[in-house]
Scaffold this motif. Structure first.
Motif, short mmCIF file in Angstrom:
data_model
loop_
_atom_site.label_atom_id
_atom_site.label_comp_id
_atom_site.label_asym_id
_atom_site.label_seq_id
_atom_site.Cartn_x
_atom_site.Cartn_y
_atom_site.Cartn_z
N HIS A 536 -21.03 35.80 153.99
CA HIS A 536 -20.66 37.14 153.55
C HIS A 536 -19.31 37.17 152.83
N TRP A 537 -18.55 36.06 152.88
CA TRP A 537 -17.26 36.05 152.16
C TRP A 537 -17.52 36.12 150.66
N GLU A 538 -16.80 36.96 149.96
CA GLU A 538 -17.14 37.28 148.57
C GLU A 538 -16.61 36.30 147.55
N HIS A 539 -15.86 35.27 147.96
CA HIS A 539 -15.19 34.41 146.99
C HIS A 539 -15.78 33.01 146.85
N TRP A 540 -16.91 32.72 147.51
CA TRP A 540 -17.44 31.36 147.43
C TRP A 540 -17.83 30.97 146.01
N LEU A 541 -18.38 31.90 145.26
CA LEU A 541 -18.76 31.59 143.89
C LEU A 541 -17.55 31.11 143.09
N GLU A 542 -16.43 31.81 143.21
CA GLU A 542 -15.22 31.41 142.50
C GLU A 542 -14.73 30.04 142.96
N VAL A 543 -14.77 29.78 144.26
CA VAL A 543 -14.33 28.48 144.79
C VAL A 543 -15.11 27.35 144.15
N PHE A 544 -16.45 27.49 144.14
CA PHE A 544 -17.26 26.39 143.64
C PHE A 544 -17.25 26.30 142.12
N GLN A 545 -17.05 27.43 141.46
CA GLN A 545 -16.89 27.37 140.00
C GLN A 545 -15.62 26.62 139.62
#
Length: 787
Positions: A536-545
């Motif tokens: 549910h944390w909203e920042h995983w996409l940014e981390v992996f990008q």
């Protein structure tokens, strides 16, 4: 609520001003003190006693009785009146009349206090619960002595600009009538470089209580004794504003009697014994908006869009002083709209400079506290403004300030005591938004650019290293072997990742901007397996990008494939955009093929299948799962093989082929039990819980209620241990459905209520709706409505 502005501070206390709602002080006349004496002489004559006989019976001196009867002395204290009433044998009615005469004479003999409180704020708004709390203390202070251990003392503490003084004065105005012996207000000037000493403050209080200055003892202890003796016989409200510390205020506290004392301070004054405490927060959003509305007036409010006042309250951090300044600026600029002021205040670097109205400056009270700090605390304060997140722990503060952990603990407590930091949960501390801006200003003005860069680099490096150490607790390759430093358990690691999430994310952004690509990839790698537990944390996409971009910058195609696969997963699971998940997975498949990495090719097929399944294409998901199974088998990657089997089974269940799905889940169960091919323990633990969850959901779809409930009960503790809260919610929802079908409605309701609590915290929104709907069904089944 309003904050008094422009109050002049003189001498050791505040100048005397006429209060808005002053306690009534009867005009002194020549007859009122003597009325007690006349009444006493009449009762003595009626009893047939001489002055000498009454003196012997009451143990009050002959001279004192004679002076009272002739009106030559001040009226007696309460214990003297009681002794005389007992000696005279007065009935209740007569004794009460004698007490009232003494009381009236005492009030008439007293001067109007020289320490009257300043005026209250006409547009004071909110703080209803805090005023009720103070009102309860007023009631308690009036209780008989045998029901009170000591006089009631309250400490109202909090950061600068919260309106502690305004709250105190509002309470004084509201409850003044409960204190017939008057209201005393004394500004202790606790933030001065040299605050007034207790002896000087006692002198002012004694003079205000009617003692001639020539009769005030020189010794501080004697002054305190006389002061307490006077208060013992009074019911007063004593307001001690802006206390420096316990040592300054302790000699001013009453020792007995019905006087209520309210102290305000930026410090918590934790050393004071037997006091009631109120830590004042910022205004709630509704009260902040209401204060702005009262300041600028209804016509101005009506001309503004509904959300502009909310925006203004937000940029002011709901801090009463900032709200007062913003409202006053609007009043002085009738051509400004609220939206225009909000836009000007949106620039953080200008906000403190703009929050000025006449002699009111939002930064001024911050500076008063800042000047009280030790050198270590001041440096900690400045450098904490470098933290990316809203709060931080002691270890991180130590890195920022260049201190030991013990030194950092002392500095943080000093900052919290002066209201420049707010203690949060579990030993963490946070800034108010405006105080953070003030700290950033101090950092820019007082430290060199090199010192700032060194501190920032130290914080970034420590956060990146700590994030890797915490994340590796969940990586199968490391299985918690994170070295001598870092968390000592998976639970501690999980807590650290969550608590410091915005800090290590900020450090990751800073590292990426500084082209520290190897470190960026290390953090993203370490977080991959943990991300399954915290979707549910909203920042995983940014981390992996950032991880994928760093791999590309380093020219590492295999690492790029790895991180693009993570990006695909984040699109499907976290961002819930499976339509965007295919492109990164296809590119990962291509890059993994170029370098001949079978495992990453297989993972690309898993993520392609997961996206297809989320889009509702069960057949494509099955095909992708079979592709990945063959590749994982060839690579002997049993962690991946278990996930591919789970994908295959899930896509069969999605197509309605629940028996086939259960068959694949049994294959997965056999794999977990096979010592030659079993996945790593971390993967096995999470996979086993989901296996039993999904078998239970398939059995539920087949209307096999009892076996479904049994499978879900097996899954529940496994999912709880793995920490995947959304899966736990799904399990409880399924279990509640099965129990309801089995007629166990009360048990079902317990499970669904827990689903509601979990999903309200971690989502998704649809789960909340499903839980509410299921509860309504259960209530209907039980034939009653639950509110």
């Amino acid at each position: 609520m309003g904050v008094p502005g422009g109050r002049t501070r003189e001498g050791a206390g505040s100048r005397a001003l006429r209060p808005a709602a002053p306690p009534v002080q009867p005009e002194r006349t020549a007859t009122e003190p003597h009325r007690f004496g006349l009444l006493l002489r009449r009762h003595r004559a009626d009893a047939g006693l001489t002055i000498e006989e009454l003196s012997a019976a009451s143990r009050v001196s002959v001279r004192a009785i004679s002076d009272m009867e002739r009106g030559r002395s001040q009226v007696p204290q309460r214990r003297t009146v009681e002794a005389l009433a007992r000696a005279l044998g007065l009935p209740d009615t007569a004794a009460t009349a004698l007490r009232e005469a003494a009381r009236a004479g005492r009030r008439a003999a007293q001067p109007v206090p020289a320490l009257a409180p300043p005026r209250t704020i006409a547009d004071f708004t909110g703080r209803d619960s805090e005023l009720r709390w103070l009102g309860d203390l007023v009631v308690r202070s009036a209780e008989p002595i045998d029901r009170r251990a000591a006089p009631v003392v309250a400490v109202v503490s909090g950061q600068p600009g919260l309106g502690k003084t305004a709250l105190m004065l509002q309470a004084a105005g509201a409850y003044a009538e409960s204190f017939p012996d008057g209201v005393l207000f004394l500004d202790l000037r606790g933030l001065d470089a040299d605050p007034p000493r207790p002896a000087d403050l006692l002198l002012r209080l004694l003079i205000a209580l009617g003692v001639e200055q020539s009769r005030v003892p020189d010794d501080e202890h004697d002054r305190a004794a006389l002061y307490r003796a006077l208060l013992r016989e009074r019911r007063s409200l004593l307001l001690l504003d802006n206390a420096a510390d316990e040592g300054q205020v302790r000699p001013l506290l009453p020792g007995a009697g019905a006087t209520l004392t309210i102290i305000t301070s930026r410090r918590g004054l934790a050393g004071l014994e037997a006091v009631d405490r109120l830590a004042l927060p910022a205004l709630p959003r509704g009260e902040a908006i209401a204060l702005l509305q009262r300041i600028i007036g209804p016509q101005r409010v009506a001309a503004e869009p509904d959300d502009t006042l909310l925006g203004l309250a937000q940029v002011c951090g709901n801090l009463p002083l900032a709200l007062r300044i913003a409202g006053n600026r609007l009043l002085s600029r009738p051509d400004w709209s609220v939206g225009y002021l909000v836009r000007r205040l949106a620039r953080q670097e200008d906000r403190l400079d703009l929050l000025v109205a006449g002699d009111l400056q939002v930064a001024a009270p911050f500076m008063l506290s800042y000047r009280q700090l030790s050198a270590a605390a001041a440096r900690t304060f400045r450098r904490l403004s470098l933290l990316p997140g809203a709060d931080g722990g002691v270890d991180l503060a130590a890195q920022a300030a260049g201190l030991s952990v013990r030194e950092a603990e002392v500095a943080l407590e000093e900052l919290a005591e002066l209201g420049l930091l707010q203690p949060a949960t579990d030993g963490r501390y946070r800034f108010h938004d405006l105080i953070r801006l003030f700290a950033q200003e101090r950092l820019a003005e007082e430290e060199t650019p090199q010192a700032r860069r060194e501190a920032e680099d130290r914080v970034t490096t420590w956060l990146l290293d700590a994030a890797v150490a915490a994340g590796r607790w969940f990586e199968p390759e490391y299985a918690g072997e994170t070295g001598a430093t870092g968390p000592v358990s998976a639970e501690e690691a999980s807590r650290w990742i969550a608590q410091e999430s915005l800090n290590w994310l900020g450090a990751l952004r800073a590292a990426f901007a500084a082209a520290r690509h190897t470190e960026v990839m290390a953090v993203a790698d370490a977080m991959h397996w943990f991300s399954d537990r915290w979707t549910h944390w909203e920042h995983w996409l940014e981390v992996f990008q950032m991880g994928a971009a760093s791999a590309a910058a380093l020219g590492d195609p295999r690492a790029q494939a790895v991180h693009l696969n993570y990006v695909s997963w984040a699109y499907t699971v976290c961002a819930r955009r499976p339509d965007l998940a295919e492109a990164p997975a296809r590119e990962a498949l291509r890059l993994a093929g170029v370098v001949g990495d079978l495992s990453q090719q297989a993972w690309a097929w898993v993520y392609l299948g997961s996206a297809a399944r989320r889009r509702g294409d069960a057949e494509q998901a099955q095909a992708a799962a079979r592709q990945s199974l063959a590749l994982f088998d060839a690579a002997a990657d049993w962690d991946g093989y278990s996930q591919a089997l789970s994908l295959l089974a899930g896509s069969l269940a999605q197509a309605g082929r629940h028996r086939d799905a259960i068959e694949q889940y049994r294959r997965l169960e056999d794999l977990l039990a096979d010592p030659r091919r079993a996945p790593s323990p971390l993967v096995s633990g999470v996979t086993a819980g989901h296996l039993h969850l999904n078998v239970g959901l398939s059995l539920l779809a087949m209307r096999r209620w009892a076996p479904a409930a049994a499978s879900l009960r097996v899954a529940l503790p496994m999912l709880q241990r793995s920490g995947v809260r959304q899966s736990e919610a799904r399990c409880r929802l399924g279990l509640g459905t099965a129990l309801a079908r089995l007629g166990r409605v009360d048990e079902a309701r317990v499970q669904v209520r827990r689903v509601l609590r979990i999903s309200r915290r971690v989502g998704p929104v649809e789960m909340v709706d499903q839980a509410l709907s299921r509860l309504a069904e259960l209530d209907a089944t039980a034939g009653r409505h639950v509110s």
